[in-house]
Design a protein around this motif. Sequence first.
Motif, PDB file in Angstrom:
ATOM      1  N   LYS A  54     -25.211 109.185 -10.311  1.00 18.94           N
ATOM      2  CA  LYS A  54     -24.206 109.760  -9.399  1.00 18.94           C
ATOM      3  C   LYS A  54     -24.156 111.275  -9.504  1.00 18.94           C
ATOM      4  N   ASP A  64      -2.627 104.757 -17.047  1.00 20.24           N
ATOM      5  CA  ASP A  64      -3.596 104.227 -16.090  1.00 20.24           C
ATOM      6  C   ASP A  64      -2.838 103.478 -14.997  1.00 20.24           C
ATOM      7  N   THR A  73     -15.019 109.307 -10.810  1.00 20.80           N
ATOM      8  CA  THR A  73     -15.445 110.106  -9.653  1.00 20.80           C
ATOM      9  C   THR A  73     -16.746 109.491  -9.120  1.00 20.80           C
ATOM     10  N   TYR A  77       3.590 107.710 -15.103  1.00 18.64           N
ATOM     11  CA  TYR A  77       3.302 109.136 -15.304  1.00 18.64           C
ATOM     12  C   TYR A  77       4.499 109.825 -15.976  1.00 18.64           C
TER      13      TYR A  77
HETATM   14  P1  NAD Z   1     -13.927 104.546 -15.640  1.00 21.09           P
HETATM   15  O1  NAD Z   1     -14.135 103.996 -14.288  1.00 21.09           O
HETATM   16  O2  NAD Z   1     -14.413 103.787 -16.841  1.00 21.09           O
HETATM   17  O3  NAD Z   1     -12.364 104.822 -15.874  1.00 21.09           O
HETATM   18  C1  NAD Z   1     -11.560 105.479 -14.968  1.00 21.09           C
HETATM   19  C2  NAD Z   1     -10.124 105.002 -15.163  1.00 21.09           C
HETATM   20  O4  NAD Z   1      -9.265 105.817 -14.373  1.00 21.09           O
HETATM   21  C3  NAD Z   1      -9.890 103.565 -14.725  1.00 21.09           C
HETATM   22  O5  NAD Z   1      -9.283 102.845 -15.772  1.00 21.09           O
HETATM   23  C4  NAD Z   1      -8.974 103.690 -13.517  1.00 21.09           C
HETATM   24  O6  NAD Z   1      -8.070 102.609 -13.379  1.00 21.09           O
HETATM   25  C5  NAD Z   1      -8.238 104.962 -13.847  1.00 21.09           C
HETATM   26  N1  NAD Z   1      -7.631 105.624 -12.680  1.00 21.09           N
HETATM   27  C6  NAD Z   1      -8.149 105.811 -11.444  1.00 21.09           C
HETATM   28  N2  NAD Z   1      -7.298 106.496 -10.682  1.00 21.09           N
HETATM   29  C7  NAD Z   1      -6.205 106.747 -11.446  1.00 21.09           C
HETATM   30  C8  NAD Z   1      -4.982 107.442 -11.220  1.00 21.09           C
HETATM   31  N3  NAD Z   1      -4.725 108.019 -10.044  1.00 21.09           N
HETATM   32  N4  NAD Z   1      -4.080 107.510 -12.227  1.00 21.09           N
HETATM   33  C9  NAD Z   1      -4.336 106.931 -13.436  1.00 21.09           C
HETATM   34  N5  NAD Z   1      -5.481 106.277 -13.702  1.00 21.09           N
HETATM   35  C10 NAD Z   1      -6.404 106.196 -12.715  1.00 21.09           C
HETATM   36  O7  NAD Z   1     -14.577 106.007 -15.622  1.00 21.09           O
HETATM   37  P2  NAD Z   1     -15.305 106.759 -16.845  1.00 21.09           P
HETATM   38  O8  NAD Z   1     -16.654 106.212 -17.069  1.00 21.09           O
HETATM   39  O9  NAD Z   1     -14.348 106.881 -17.967  1.00 21.09           O
HETATM   40  O10 NAD Z   1     -15.502 108.201 -16.182  1.00 21.09           O
HETATM   41  C11 NAD Z   1     -14.432 109.082 -15.963  1.00 21.09           C
HETATM   42  C12 NAD Z   1     -14.992 110.438 -15.594  1.00 21.09           C
HETATM   43  O11 NAD Z   1     -15.726 110.985 -16.715  1.00 21.09           O
HETATM   44  C13 NAD Z   1     -15.984 110.415 -14.430  1.00 21.09           C
HETATM   45  O12 NAD Z   1     -15.840 111.580 -13.691  1.00 21.09           O
HETATM   46  C14 NAD Z   1     -17.331 110.410 -15.129  1.00 21.09           C
HETATM   47  O13 NAD Z   1     -18.345 110.986 -14.335  1.00 21.09           O
HETATM   48  C15 NAD Z   1     -17.071 111.281 -16.336  1.00 21.09           C
HETATM   49  N6  NAD Z   1     -17.934 111.012 -17.488  1.00 21.09           N
HETATM   50  C16 NAD Z   1     -18.235 109.734 -17.809  1.00 21.09           C
HETATM   51  C17 NAD Z   1     -19.023 109.489 -18.924  1.00 21.09           C
HETATM   52  C18 NAD Z   1     -19.400 108.088 -19.298  1.00 21.09           C
HETATM   53  O14 NAD Z   1     -20.303 107.941 -20.116  1.00 21.09           O
HETATM   54  N7  NAD Z   1     -18.752 107.071 -18.753  1.00 21.09           N
HETATM   55  C19 NAD Z   1     -19.500 110.561 -19.698  1.00 21.09           C
HETATM   56  C20 NAD Z   1     -19.143 111.846 -19.346  1.00 21.09           C
HETATM   57  C21 NAD Z   1     -18.353 112.064 -18.233  1.00 21.09           C
END
Ligand code: NAD
Length: 432
Positions: free
Chosen positions: A265, A31, A87, A71
């Motif tokens: 979203k 992250d 996203t 990375y």
């Molecule tokens: P989140 O905001 O909780 O976590 C995203 C993480 O990615 C953060 O910790 C951020 O620091 C990290 N990040 C951002 N850019 C980065 C990079 N370039 N390199 C490394 N780390 C980076 O998001 P989330 O809720 O886990 O959602 C992630 C994806 O999954 C989204 O597209 C969301 O729509 C999808 N999704 C979410 C859920 C849910 O219930 N939260 C369920 C299904 C799908």
Amino acid sequence: MRRLCVIGTGYVGLVTGTFFAELGNQVACVDVDRAKIELLRSGGMPIYEPGLAELVQRNGAMGRLSFTTSYAEGMREAEFVFIAVNTPPTAESGGADLRYVEAAAKSIGQHLDHDLIIVNKSTVPIGTGDLVARIVERERKTDARFSVVSNPEFLREGSAVADCLNPDRVVLGSGDSAAGEAVAALYLSLRRPIIITDLATAEMIKYASNAMLAARISFINEMAEICEALGADVKQVALGMGYDKRIGESFLEAGLGYGGSCFPKDVKALMHMASTHGCHPQLLQAVEDINSDQRRRAVDKLREELGSLEGKTVAMLGLAFKPNTDDMREAASVDIAHMLQAAGARVKAYDPVAAGVAKGLLPDIEYCHDAYQAAQDSDAVMIVTDWNEFKQLDLPRLKAAMRLPLIVDGRNIYDGAVMRELGFTYRGTGRF
Ligand code: NAD
């Protein structure tokens, strides 16, 4: 045992990484958020998700799960790199903001020094798999080969660990069938249906699924409004409908509408994709409109009972967008608190876990340490999140604390007849 790297340690990335470690793989989570990685390394948890802390701890102790901001370190010898970054919607168009996915793809490309499979778990607009491939191709400095597979995630916050271990289905999409099969092999031990299709179709399955679930919620909320007008009970209506196998019982709970980081979203992003490609998403527009109306209607009920809200005190029970999470993204509580404050009301609130997160979004409300303190001297209590502990409240004690015994039950957790018997003025959602 396979070597995996998961980019992004949010709700999806942390759960996915931990889940794959639990299945016996070697997982490195990457992250860009240094504080989050430090916290995880020191045994802390950046999110609240039932059962997750124990699994992170166990797999960490067994050396199968590690955390890094690098990375290079995370991707070392990885056969699969999962992208699980956020996203969010763009403010202007509502389309998905791909900057985090693009940044992740860029970093993967720059660190690509051996053949691997890139698996996208983030919810992304149709065509993003190809975009990721183009970015990695552009950035790579070696001739290492890669394929991109779409693997949308369907977990629900609050039951994310169980959902990962027992998914209804696994969806995989790729132009490279061998890559699709290789990712499928990671899931084989779960013995769940695996659908392998092309990239665009896999990406669309995720949006269509969330749009359908959001539509069911708006459908039952529209039924709730009609039930209220005609004197029917929407809970019984949903029960009667749900026994029909063609309909099913889930996602037919009338309430304050959907919230969270996904449905709002994803519906917006699908509408944006549709309208920028010559389609006219009428149903999705109605789904959204009904959803925002639900919150306004709950506040209207307070007005109907109390008249002007100026100077009135309203206690919100629950702040998280749903129970068993501290996620406040697009939570109904935020809209409702803003409406109440705009009407001049004083807002008190209690949530079992989300108060800490809520303080950033709602700095001007009064946070209480339990439901009774929130109810103290209030003119109304609104049930905003259906946490189990609210179903078990000592209702006479709650009533005794309140200035006026008005309950607006935004989640239909109480029985109207019982509440009236106890002396409350009770307003349910689509029922009496
Ligand atoms: P989140 O905001 O909780 O976590 C995203 C993480 O990615 C953060 O910790 C951020 O620091 C990290 N990040 C951002 N850019 C980065 C990079 N370039 N390199 C490394 N780390 C980076 O998001 P989330 O809720 O886990 O959602 C992630 C994806 O999954 C989204 O597209 C969301 O729509 C999808 N999704 C979410 C859920 C849910 O219930 N939260 C369920 C299904 C799908």
